[in-house]
Motif scaffolding. Structure first.
Motif, mmCIF file in Angstrom:
data_model
loop_
_atom_site.group_PDB
_atom_site.id
_atom_site.type_symbol
_atom_site.label_atom_id
_atom_site.label_comp_id
_atom_site.label_asym_id
_atom_site.label_seq_id
_atom_site.Cartn_x
_atom_site.Cartn_y
_atom_site.Cartn_z
ATOM 1 N N ARG A 219 0.861 -1.175 0.000
ATOM 2 C CA ARG A 219 0.000 0.000 0.000
ATOM 3 C C ARG A 219 0.903 1.232 0.000
ATOM 4 O O ARG A 219 1.779 1.358 0.849
ATOM 5 N N VAL A 220 0.656 2.127 -0.946
ATOM 6 C CA VAL A 220 1.426 3.371 -1.039
ATOM 7 C C VAL A 220 0.442 4.526 -0.949
ATOM 8 O O VAL A 220 -0.565 4.555 -1.658
ATOM 9 N N THR A 221 0.762 5.494 -0.085
ATOM 10 C CA THR A 221 -0.087 6.661 0.077
ATOM 11 C C THR A 221 0.709 7.906 -0.304
ATOM 12 O O THR A 221 1.710 8.231 0.349
ATOM 13 N N ASN A 222 0.272 8.554 -1.387
ATOM 14 C CA ASN A 222 0.861 9.821 -1.839
ATOM 15 C C ASN A 222 2.380 9.766 -2.007
ATOM 16 O O ASN A 222 3.051 10.771 -1.822
ATOM 17 N N ARG A 223 2.898 8.607 -2.339
ATOM 18 C CA ARG A 223 4.347 8.402 -2.523
ATOM 19 C C ARG A 223 5.153 8.801 -1.306
ATOM 20 O O ARG A 223 6.356 9.001 -1.376
ATOM 21 N N LYS A 224 4.492 8.882 -0.129
ATOM 22 C CA LYS A 224 5.180 9.287 1.097
ATOM 23 C C LYS A 224 5.152 8.211 2.178
ATOM 24 O O LYS A 224 5.960 8.253 3.098
ATOM 25 N N GLY B 67 5.468 -10.300 9.257
ATOM 26 C CA GLY B 67 5.671 -10.074 7.833
ATOM 27 C C GLY B 67 5.304 -8.688 7.367
ATOM 28 O O GLY B 67 4.897 -8.499 6.221
ATOM 29 N N ILE B 68 5.482 -7.670 8.232
ATOM 30 C CA ILE B 68 5.054 -6.310 7.908
ATOM 31 C C ILE B 68 6.227 -5.341 8.017
ATOM 32 O O ILE B 68 6.976 -5.362 8.997
ATOM 33 N N VAL B 69 6.374 -4.481 7.003
ATOM 34 C CA VAL B 69 7.320 -3.376 7.039
ATOM 35 C C VAL B 69 6.574 -2.127 6.584
ATOM 36 O O VAL B 69 5.889 -2.148 5.563
ATOM 37 N N SER B 70 6.709 -1.050 7.364
ATOM 38 C CA SER B 70 6.146 0.247 6.978
ATOM 39 C C SER B 70 7.278 1.249 6.917
ATOM 40 O O SER B 70 8.175 1.230 7.763
ATOM 41 N N LEU B 71 7.222 2.115 5.901
ATOM 42 C CA LEU B 71 8.250 3.126 5.796
ATOM 43 C C LEU B 71 7.647 4.446 5.354
ATOM 44 O O LEU B 71 6.534 4.495 4.842
ATOM 45 N N GLU B 72 8.418 5.511 5.593
ATOM 46 C CA GLU B 72 8.036 6.862 5.195
ATOM 47 C C GLU B 72 9.195 7.502 4.473
ATOM 48 O O GLU B 72 10.347 7.113 4.653
ATOM 49 N N GLY B 73 8.887 8.506 3.681
ATOM 50 C CA GLY B 73 9.880 9.236 2.911
ATOM 51 C C GLY B 73 9.364 9.391 1.492
ATOM 52 O O GLY B 73 8.218 9.078 1.192
ATOM 53 N N ARG B 74 10.207 9.874 0.606
ATOM 54 C CA ARG B 74 9.791 10.012 -0.801
ATOM 55 C C ARG B 74 10.070 8.696 -1.519
ATOM 56 O O ARG B 74 11.217 8.263 -1.620
ATOM 57 N N ILE B 75 9.026 8.063 -2.042
ATOM 58 C CA ILE B 75 9.137 6.783 -2.743
ATOM 59 C C ILE B 75 9.194 7.069 -4.242
ATOM 60 O O ILE B 75 8.250 7.598 -4.822
ATOM 61 N N ASP B 76 10.328 6.723 -4.851
ATOM 62 C CA ASP B 76 10.523 6.981 -6.273
ATOM 63 C C ASP B 76 10.328 5.745 -7.140
ATOM 64 O O ASP B 76 10.028 5.868 -8.320
#
Length: 95
Positions: free
Chosen positions: A16-21, A65-74
């Motif tokens: 799941r990607v939200t606003n590329r952030k 089995g879960i990883v969440s991250l933040e930042g600019r996803i390119d």
């Protein structure tokens, strides 16, 4: 407990990607490595590389089995291991 009680199937794969952030990945078997520009995961469907900037791992729960991250996803790249990736995570370190 079952899925209806809040447990996810460990073989399930979902991103799941939200606003590329923000990004959440389910189906993670292992974290191979990460830094501010790249996160390299082993998922139930093969290797996954996430590229971006200012990346920060917010949740790391390999047991679930879960990883969440933040930042600019390119970009998000997949590899099943059968062929060498054009740009691999380790290529920056091994010359």
């Amino acid at each position: 407990m079952n899925e209806a009680q809040g447990l996810r199937d460990k073989n399930m794969y979902e991103i799941r990607v939200t606003n590329r952030k923000q990004m959440t990945v389910d189906g993670v078997k292992d974290v191979i490595g990460f830094d501010e520009t790249e996160v390299h995961l082993l998922t139930t469907l093969g290797d996954m590389t996430i590229e971006g900037s200012d990346l920060r791992v917010k949740v790391l729960d390999v047991e679930r089995g879960i990883v969440s991250l933040e930042g600019r996803i390119d970009g998000v790249y997949y590899s099943d291991g059968a062929s060498e990736e054009k740009r691999s995570f380790w290529s920056r370190f091994v010359k």
